[in-house]
Design a protein around this motif. Sequence first.
Motif, PDB file in Angstrom:
ATOM      1  N   ASP A 148      -0.739   4.840  -1.532  1.00 46.82           N
ATOM      2  CA  ASP A 148      -1.056   3.662  -2.331  1.00 46.82           C
ATOM      3  C   ASP A 148      -2.262   2.928  -1.729  1.00 46.82           C
ATOM      4  O   ASP A 148      -2.222   2.495  -0.568  1.00 46.82           O
ATOM      5  N   PRO A 149      -3.332   2.756  -2.490  1.00 42.09           N
ATOM      6  CA  PRO A 149      -4.549   2.134  -1.936  1.00 42.09           C
ATOM      7  C   PRO A 149      -4.326   0.709  -1.432  1.00 42.09           C
ATOM      8  O   PRO A 149      -4.920   0.311  -0.424  1.00 42.09           O
ATOM      9  N   ASP A 150      -3.478  -0.076  -2.126  1.00 36.11           N
ATOM     10  CA  ASP A 150      -3.206  -1.440  -1.666  1.00 36.11           C
ATOM     11  C   ASP A 150      -2.501  -1.410  -0.308  1.00 36.11           C
ATOM     12  O   ASP A 150      -2.781  -2.238   0.577  1.00 36.11           O
ATOM     13  N   TYR A 151      -1.567  -0.486  -0.155  1.00 35.15           N
ATOM     14  CA  TYR A 151      -0.843  -0.317   1.112  1.00 35.15           C
ATOM     15  C   TYR A 151      -1.824   0.033   2.239  1.00 35.15           C
ATOM     16  O   TYR A 151      -1.787  -0.552   3.330  1.00 35.15           O
ATOM     17  N   GLN A 152      -2.724   0.964   1.962  1.00 32.89           N
ATOM     18  CA  GLN A 152      -3.703   1.364   2.967  1.00 32.89           C
ATOM     19  C   GLN A 152      -4.590   0.191   3.404  1.00 32.89           C
ATOM     20  O   GLN A 152      -4.833  -0.014   4.594  1.00 32.89           O
TER      21      GLN A 152
END
Length: 552
Positions: free
Chosen positions: A441-445
Amino acid sequence: MYRYDEFDAQIVKERVAQFRGQVERRLSGELLEDEFKPLRLQNGVYLQLHAYMLRVAIPYGQLSARQMRMLARIAREYDRNYGHFTTRQNIQFNWVALKDIPDVLALLAEVEMHAIQTSGNCIRNTTSDHYAGAARDEIMDPRPWCEIIRQWSTFHPEFAFLPRKFKIAVTGAAHDRAAIRVHDIGLHMRERDGVRGFEVHVGGGQGRTPHIAALVNDFVPEDRLLDYLEAIMRVYNLHGRRDNKYKARIKILVNELGEEEFTRQVEAEFAAQRSHEKIDLPQAEIDRIHAYFAPPELATKPETSDVFEAAKASDKVFARWARTNLHPHVTPGYTSVTVSLKPIGGLAGDATDAQMEIIANLAETYGQDDIRVSHAQNIILAHVALDDLPALHAELDAAGLATPNESLITDLIVCPGLDYCNLANARSIPVGQAVQKVFADPDYQEDIGRLHINISGCINACGHHHVGHIGILGVDRKGEEFYQITFGGRADEKAAIGDIAGPGLKSEDVPGALKRVVDRYRELRSGKDELFIDTLGRLGHDPFKEALYAAD
């Protein structure tokens, strides 16, 4: 970038013809494999698990579009439509038939490339900062001296058969992006009282016995650099172990002699050089080589770009990529772009022939015909105008090359492991892919921030696991693969070797265990600006070990 002169071209052409004859003798049975081995290693040819592998040199990681197109052609016509970019800023072709390798080398020679000294007990490809000549924080451009070192070391008669392979890295920026402190020799460019020179670190390395290099001289003027390198190499050649390959690297010699004694011997060797032994590199030759690395003539532009800012405001996908994959450029209105070779679920460092062709086209259109390979297995377009970024991103995205993850947790360094390498104990690629998916997940990264995970399939450490903020080492225990986790490694100017957390994990347990570690970090950090490596340094390893081995 450097261009071959007539002597370079002739040497490489003759080397191809020589190796063609050696291959013919091997295929006819006139040479046995043991007899052929030292000959093929001198030309970058390894025997892997399934086939011969060809490693091609990319000096200091710099390519032109013409050269990248040739690599694409080789991948398409002689391999399985891809190449693998390595942590030594080289490229490997894993499936080239032995009978075809002389033809491949002949094609490489057409574009001023070769595979000489990419293997064997010699001085290997000199590496550098992938933003060299473009970075805003750069003191000096290291590439001219990388080229001078390359010319000095190639075919050097005294150093052709060293006790073990030898690696040199050079950086010219305040922040070390070339990992010089984990190299046999690491050079950090400095300026003192108007004189340019080098801080010299010796004895770094990873593998079975990792070491951080010792600082043996805090300033060697550039006109004496080659003499000083000669002194280091002679001490190593004289005293380096030849009876045990596991104790043959210069890091072992430095450790056994001690930093003070090793430095004393180098200084004594340096002082003993007689005038006729010194390398008097003419200033005209230094100037000639520096001229090849003159910065491109970039059009004058304002510091900011309305086109760029508008695209960020209207396109969240583009804005995310712009936050992660751009690096500050020395020239206003420009940036350096990381082309990620780490798509989620992909093979780290791999690029297809079609992708290589696209990168070549984009380098010509937007990037001043300047392509770099990073030691993190990505591609860099060093000089791109901010105005051109929306169009560039659209083309990268269409080619699967716009993953917004440079230096984030899914930007893993991963060696080929047991899928290809006959030295490996465990597979690396599937573990890396599984870890990527947990953090996809890009937001998580982005919330996690900069965090380097490096994976090696054996103790040789081709995946640089020792210097990952989190390192993963594959080991074989009675035929079953386990993965040892380390915390606290880093390869920058604060270089450190990671500490083993505890017992190894089964492959299926690694992704979940790392997620627990990362989530514990997110709970414990002092704020979103505190990186994992800094939280680890502040609190110690115990909270993260506890999370690693906790039950789900």
